[in-house]
Design a protein around this motif. Structure first.
Motif, mmCIF file in Angstrom:
data_model
loop_
_atom_site.group_PDB
_atom_site.id
_atom_site.type_symbol
_atom_site.label_atom_id
_atom_site.label_comp_id
_atom_site.label_asym_id
_atom_site.label_seq_id
_atom_site.Cartn_x
_atom_site.Cartn_y
_atom_site.Cartn_z
ATOM 1 N N SER A 30 0.158 -0.747 -7.036
ATOM 2 C CA SER A 30 -1.075 -1.494 -7.269
ATOM 3 C C SER A 30 -0.879 -2.589 -8.306
ATOM 4 O O SER A 30 -1.605 -3.574 -8.321
ATOM 5 C CB SER A 30 -2.190 -0.540 -7.703
ATOM 6 O OG SER A 30 -1.920 0.001 -8.986
ATOM 7 N N ARG A 31 0.108 -2.433 -9.176
ATOM 8 C CA ARG A 31 0.419 -3.466 -10.170
ATOM 9 C C ARG A 31 1.418 -4.492 -9.643
ATOM 10 O O ARG A 31 1.335 -5.666 -9.973
ATOM 11 C CB ARG A 31 0.993 -2.828 -11.440
ATOM 12 C CG ARG A 31 0.058 -1.898 -12.176
ATOM 13 C CD ARG A 31 0.622 -1.538 -13.545
ATOM 14 N NE ARG A 31 1.964 -0.996 -13.456
ATOM 15 C CZ ARG A 31 2.257 0.297 -13.341
ATOM 16 N NH1 ARG A 31 1.270 1.190 -13.276
ATOM 17 N NH2 ARG A 31 3.506 0.719 -13.289
ATOM 18 N N PRO A 43 -5.383 -4.743 -9.276
ATOM 19 C CA PRO A 43 -5.871 -3.510 -8.667
ATOM 20 C C PRO A 43 -5.502 -3.406 -7.194
ATOM 21 O O PRO A 43 -5.242 -4.389 -6.515
ATOM 22 C CB PRO A 43 -7.394 -3.603 -8.847
ATOM 23 C CG PRO A 43 -7.579 -4.496 -10.005
ATOM 24 C CD PRO A 43 -6.455 -5.482 -9.934
ATOM 25 N N ASP A 44 -5.520 -2.177 -6.699
ATOM 26 C CA ASP A 44 -5.114 -1.896 -5.334
ATOM 27 C C ASP A 44 -5.984 -2.655 -4.345
ATOM 28 O O ASP A 44 -7.199 -2.649 -4.440
ATOM 29 C CB ASP A 44 -5.222 -0.393 -5.077
ATOM 30 C CG ASP A 44 -4.609 0.002 -3.746
ATOM 31 O OD1 ASP A 44 -5.203 0.852 -3.082
ATOM 32 O OD2 ASP A 44 -3.561 -0.528 -3.391
ATOM 33 N N ARG A 46 2.717 12.954 -13.113
ATOM 34 C CA ARG A 46 3.746 12.564 -14.079
ATOM 35 C C ARG A 46 4.982 13.442 -13.987
ATOM 36 O O ARG A 46 6.080 13.037 -14.375
ATOM 37 C CB ARG A 46 3.173 12.622 -15.492
ATOM 38 C CG ARG A 46 2.114 11.574 -15.776
ATOM 39 C CD ARG A 46 1.676 11.640 -17.225
ATOM 40 N NE ARG A 46 0.675 10.613 -17.531
ATOM 41 C CZ ARG A 46 0.131 10.462 -18.731
ATOM 42 N NH1 ARG A 46 0.486 11.261 -19.734
ATOM 43 N NH2 ARG A 46 -0.766 9.507 -18.931
ATOM 44 N N ASP A 84 4.914 4.711 -6.457
ATOM 45 C CA ASP A 84 3.737 5.359 -5.890
ATOM 46 C C ASP A 84 2.559 4.387 -5.913
ATOM 47 O O ASP A 84 2.716 3.205 -6.232
ATOM 48 C CB ASP A 84 3.413 6.648 -6.637
ATOM 49 C CG ASP A 84 3.036 6.398 -8.095
ATOM 50 O OD1 ASP A 84 3.260 5.269 -8.594
ATOM 51 O OD2 ASP A 84 2.507 7.318 -8.747
ATOM 52 N N ARG A 85 1.379 4.860 -5.588
ATOM 53 C CA ARG A 85 0.205 3.991 -5.508
ATOM 54 C C ARG A 85 -0.093 3.312 -6.837
ATOM 55 O O ARG A 85 -0.436 2.130 -6.883
ATOM 56 C CB ARG A 85 -1.008 4.813 -5.055
ATOM 57 C CG ARG A 85 -2.238 3.973 -4.753
ATOM 58 C CD ARG A 85 -3.419 4.861 -4.387
ATOM 59 N NE ARG A 85 -4.537 4.083 -3.901
ATOM 60 C CZ ARG A 85 -4.758 3.797 -2.620
ATOM 61 N NH1 ARG A 85 -3.910 4.236 -1.696
ATOM 62 N NH2 ARG A 85 -5.791 3.085 -2.240
ATOM 63 N N GLN A 86 0.055 4.033 -7.932
ATOM 64 C CA GLN A 86 -0.225 3.456 -9.248
ATOM 65 C C GLN A 86 0.747 2.317 -9.559
ATOM 66 O O GLN A 86 0.355 1.269 -10.076
ATOM 67 C CB GLN A 86 -0.121 4.543 -10.320
ATOM 68 C CG GLN A 86 -0.480 4.060 -11.720
ATOM 69 C CD GLN A 86 -0.411 5.183 -12.739
ATOM 70 O OE1 GLN A 86 0.132 6.248 -12.461
ATOM 71 N NE2 GLN A 86 -0.963 4.957 -13.913
ATOM 72 N N HIS A 87 2.010 2.514 -9.234
ATOM 73 C CA HIS A 87 3.010 1.476 -9.498
ATOM 74 C C HIS A 87 2.808 0.271 -8.577
ATOM 75 O O HIS A 87 2.810 -0.883 -9.028
ATOM 76 C CB HIS A 87 4.405 2.080 -9.298
ATOM 77 C CG HIS A 87 5.523 1.095 -9.465
ATOM 78 N ND1 HIS A 87 6.087 0.801 -10.684
ATOM 79 C CD2 HIS A 87 6.184 0.312 -8.554
ATOM 80 C CE1 HIS A 87 7.042 -0.101 -10.533
ATOM 81 N NE2 HIS A 87 7.122 -0.415 -9.245
ATOM 82 N N ASP A 94 0.815 -1.217 0.000
ATOM 83 C CA ASP A 94 0.000 0.000 0.000
ATOM 84 C C ASP A 94 0.848 1.265 0.000
ATOM 85 O O ASP A 94 0.316 2.374 -0.052
ATOM 86 C CB ASP A 94 -0.948 0.007 1.203
ATOM 87 C CG ASP A 94 -0.216 -0.134 2.534
ATOM 88 O OD1 ASP A 94 1.036 -0.078 2.539
ATOM 89 O OD2 ASP A 94 -0.885 -0.318 3.566
ATOM 90 N N ARG A 101 0.306 7.274 -2.258
ATOM 91 C CA ARG A 101 -0.713 7.884 -3.108
ATOM 92 C C ARG A 101 -0.151 8.056 -4.513
ATOM 93 O O ARG A 101 1.056 7.922 -4.739
ATOM 94 C CB ARG A 101 -1.143 9.241 -2.546
ATOM 95 C CG ARG A 101 -0.020 10.263 -2.431
ATOM 96 C CD ARG A 101 -0.529 11.524 -1.771
ATOM 97 N NE ARG A 101 0.514 12.487 -1.496
ATOM 98 C CZ ARG A 101 0.937 13.413 -2.354
ATOM 99 N NH1 ARG A 101 0.399 13.486 -3.570
ATOM 100 N NH2 ARG A 101 1.881 14.260 -2.014
ATOM 101 N N ARG A 102 -1.032 8.357 -5.433
ATOM 102 C CA ARG A 102 -0.606 8.527 -6.818
ATOM 103 C C ARG A 102 0.084 9.871 -6.979
ATOM 104 O O ARG A 102 -0.430 10.907 -6.551
ATOM 105 C CB ARG A 102 -1.815 8.429 -7.747
ATOM 106 C CG ARG A 102 -1.468 8.546 -9.216
ATOM 107 C CD ARG A 102 -2.665 8.237 -10.081
ATOM 108 N NE ARG A 102 -2.354 8.329 -11.495
ATOM 109 C CZ ARG A 102 -3.178 7.985 -12.468
ATOM 110 N NH1 ARG A 102 -4.387 7.519 -12.156
ATOM 111 N NH2 ARG A 102 -2.826 8.081 -13.729
#
Length: 724
Positions: free
Chosen positions: A688-689, A718-719, A673, A683-686, A574, A669-670
């Motif tokens: 989550s994968r 997904p997260d 760019r 970050d959160r986007q990375h 997380d 968190r996300r």
């Protein structure tokens, strides 16, 4: 008519090479067949090994395409071997091994895949608070944690599907009425089953998938009982709880909680301090109802019934008493297994005990690797996922090590000596017991290190004292005390139980307190544990000098283990916590407190048993309320890390400037760019994968949880902010 040219010298040379190849292959297969013929090993257990290999292959390969390709390859291998040697009488053993082993391996792969599709339960998509109308399926009391754990059957309000939910209820809100069969209405915070926190951590999501569990959570507010549980309740769970409560009422303190665990399998009252002492001393296996306990009970039932039945001449002359005593022992073993929850070690031990009783009743050799292989195969047929669990691996590894050691020719000769004094005989038996403890420790150490990232160095010494104490003192005393309680005179026996278990705890505490008793290790690579398994099975299943070849993969695995790198940075899935291991051996954490679940996992996976400090107090870190910048030394250079302490938004231009000056950015968190570090933006986007990640700075390598998950049903990209 066209005339084909004659082959000439090139054709003759090709034919000669083909002939030489066939001769060479024939000679090689002659040697293999001769080796299989002259070897004295039992070939049956290798089929169980093949079944386990197929199951492990399904977990290791990432996708259905790979699973189908693996099964196809195994089937083609079996067909090819049959086609080449199917009609040759001098290739019987080679033909048997080359066809049955691949087929059984493919069957194992298909078996676990099928079970995954049949029982796997999809997790809820995200954390949520909801009102549940539920039925209690199972109740587990955990007074040491001040809670009751319920397994509930609920119906999803969104799609109407039935699902199972595990819920923790504080003891203060229990009242004893939340039993099997009760209909409840309650409000709960639910979480999806958590994937590993970081690479190598416990995978609750995988276990929940095979258990059919869609969510876990905690109670909010009070519980409304819309329908009371049946007055009688379920027989075995109620009997187990009453028995555990009775034993704890007779024996006070920590000894009482362990006595209850031995009598009923209920470990919920054992304190964390005692659990840690037993674990660090190498005695935690005594708390799980397994071979030691089941064997003691079955053996006692068999011997006592055999002696008592022998006092009845009429019966002794008309009935084969060993067969009748074996039936009584089997009934006792099955009843004890059901009473204590039928966990994998207990089921394995019960199956093995039943096979031993059958062999004794039929006059066959009772202890053999074939018997253990049959028990393992039965467990895998019904619970193939158990193969990956430490319980299955440790229980079978210990028993295989014992049987292989005592079945070896040197050990047989050592124990078969006769015509000596009682002192010498006792000394030899003590030496054999100590050697058995050492061999068990050697067999279990790689498994313990792989799953728990720790190893104890004094476990063999502790087990030499603790195992006889439990087998010949504590367990018989508990059974005797329960028998005396029928007529109300069990108090003296319970006093003796308390003294024996207090002695067991003293052994555990003393051993765990010694310097260097426990050492933490980084996550072992899968190839390393596979080499340990291959070498161990070779050493156990072959006989004669050829078994020593198993030392080669064990030696290679040991070297790989020594060379296993320790991650410099660990980041949870997380992104809310991270750990940095500094050059002095201290663990620097972003948040959390020492002793918490997340911090303990980070400490184990970083192989750090020293101090745990907050990053904000580190001399090489500069922290604001929102971010920390840490300078981590490496070989030849210094790495700069930017770590978010919370989700408070800051001005984008300022964040972009900070990111451009660091190598790695970590945030829960996300990030925009415009945040572009020199190497990695976790970050959160990375995350989550990838899930949690382990960063090796000098190797410039990142290992992620997702690298070992593939497209199995329990993993989704997904997260998922799950919990235990």
């Amino acid at each position: 008519m066209t005339t084909l040219p004659m082959p000439g010298k090139a054709y003759d040379a090709a034919m000669q090479r083909s002939w030489l190849t066939r001769v060479s292959l024939s000679r090689w297969t002659d040697k293999v067949e001769a080796f299989l013929t002259t070897s004295a090993n039992d070939r049956g257990p290798w089929l169980t090994v093949a079944l386990g290999a197929g199951i492990a292959t399904w977990f290791a390969l990432p996708s259905p395409m790979h699973w189908v390709a693996a099964m196809t390859g195994l089937l083609l291998c079996a067909v090819t071997v049959w086609g080449v040697w199917g009609r040759r009488a001098d290739r019987n053993l080679l033909l048997l091994a080359g066809t049955t082993m691949p087929l059984v391996c493919a069957a194992g792969l298909a078996l676990v895949w099928t079970k995954s599709e049949l029982v796997g339960a999809a997790a809820i998509p995200h954390p949520q608070v909801r009102v549940l109308n539920a039925v209690v399926l199972e109740r587990t009391e955990q007074p040491a944690n001040d809670r009751v754990r319920l397994l509930l059957a609920v119906r999803d309000a969104d799609d109407g599907r039935a699902m199972k939910v595990r819920l923790n209820v504080p003891l203060a809100r229990d009242g004893g009425s939340l039993r099997e069969g009760a209909h409840l209405r309650l409000r709960a915070r639910l979480l999806p089953p958590a994937p590993p926190l970081v690479p190598g951590a416990y995978d609750f999501a995988r276990k929940a998938w095979f258990d059919g569990l869609s969510a876990s959570g905690t109670l909010i507010g009070d519980v409304e009982i819309s329908k009371a549980p049946p007055a009688q309740g379920e027989l075995l769970p109620d009997l187990q709880r009453r028995l555990a409560a009775h034993v704890r009422g007779q024996v006070e303190g920590s000894a009482g909680t362990i006595a209850a665990a031995f009598a009923s399998g209920d470990r919920g009252a054992i304190s964390q301090v005692d659990e840690d002492a037993m674990r660090d001393s190498g005695l935690t296996h005594l708390l799980s109802i397994s071979g030691l306990h089941v064997s003691a009970l079955v053996g006692a039932c068999y011997l006592v019934s055999l002696k008592l039945l022998g006092l009845w001449p009429w019966l002794a002359l008309r009935v084969r008493l060993p067969l009748l005593a074996a039936g009584i022992g089997a009934a006792g073993g099955v009843g004890y297994t059901l009473l204590t929850g039928a966990e994998v070690p207990t089921v394995r031990s019960c199956l093995a005990a039943l096979l031993v009783l059958a062999a004794m009743a039929l006059g066959r050799e009772p202890l053999s690797l074939r018997m253990i292989a049959v028990a393992a195969a039965v467990v895998m047929l019904f619970s193939p996922e158990a193969l990956l669990g430490p319980s299955f691996q440790m229980s079978f590894a210990a028993v295989i090590a014992i049987v292989a050691l005592h079945g070896s020719e040197p050990m047989r000769k050592f124990l078969a000596r006769s015509g000596e004094s009682l002192t010498h005989r006792l000394g030899r038996q003590t030496a054999a017991l100590f050697l058995t403890g050492v061999v068990i420790e050697l067999a279990l150490t790689p498994i313990v290190m792989f799953h728990f990232h720790r190893s104890g160095f004094y476990g063999a010494f502790a087990n030499v004292m603790a195992i006889p104490l439990v087998t010949f003192c504590a367990m018989p005393l508990i059974a005797f005390a329960l028998l005396l309680d029928v007529v109300g005179v069990g108090a003296p026996a319970w006093w003796a139980v308390e003294q024996s278990l207090n002695l067991l705890l003293e052994i555990a505490r003393f051993t765990a307190a010694q310097p260097g008793a426990v050492r933490l290790f980084p996550q072992m690579d899968r190839a390393t544990i596979a080499l340990f398994a291959i070498g161990g099975m070779w050493l156990a299943l072959w006989r004669g000098p050829v078994r020593l070849a198993g030392l080669l993969p064990v030696g290679v695995a040991t070297i790989l283990l020594i060379l296993t790198p320790v991650p410099d940075v660990l980041v949870t899935g997380d992104g809310k916590n991270a750990a940095i291991r500094d050059s002095s051996g201290k663990l620097l954490i972003l948040r959390g407190e020492p002793g918490g679940y997340a911090v303990e996992q980070l400490q184990e996976l970083s192989a750090t048993d020293g101090d745990v400090l907050h990053l904000a107090s580190w001399r090489d870190a500069a922290c604001s309320p929102e971010f920390c910048v840490a300078n981590v030394p490496g070989r030849g250079r210094e790495w700069r890390l930017l770590l978010a302490r919370n989700n408070v938004m800051i001005e984008e231009r300022q964040l972009a400037a900070a990111c451009s000056q660091v190598d790695i950015v970590i945030a829960g968190r996300r990030l925009p760019r415009s945040c572009r570090p020199a190497w990695l933006k976790a970050d959160r986007q990375h995350l989550s994968r990838t899930g949690g990640i382990a960063i090796y700075l000098d190797k410039h390598r990142v290992e992620a949880v997702a690298d070992h998950q593939g497209r199995h049903g329990w993993w989704s990209a997904p997260d998922r902010n799950g919990g235990q």
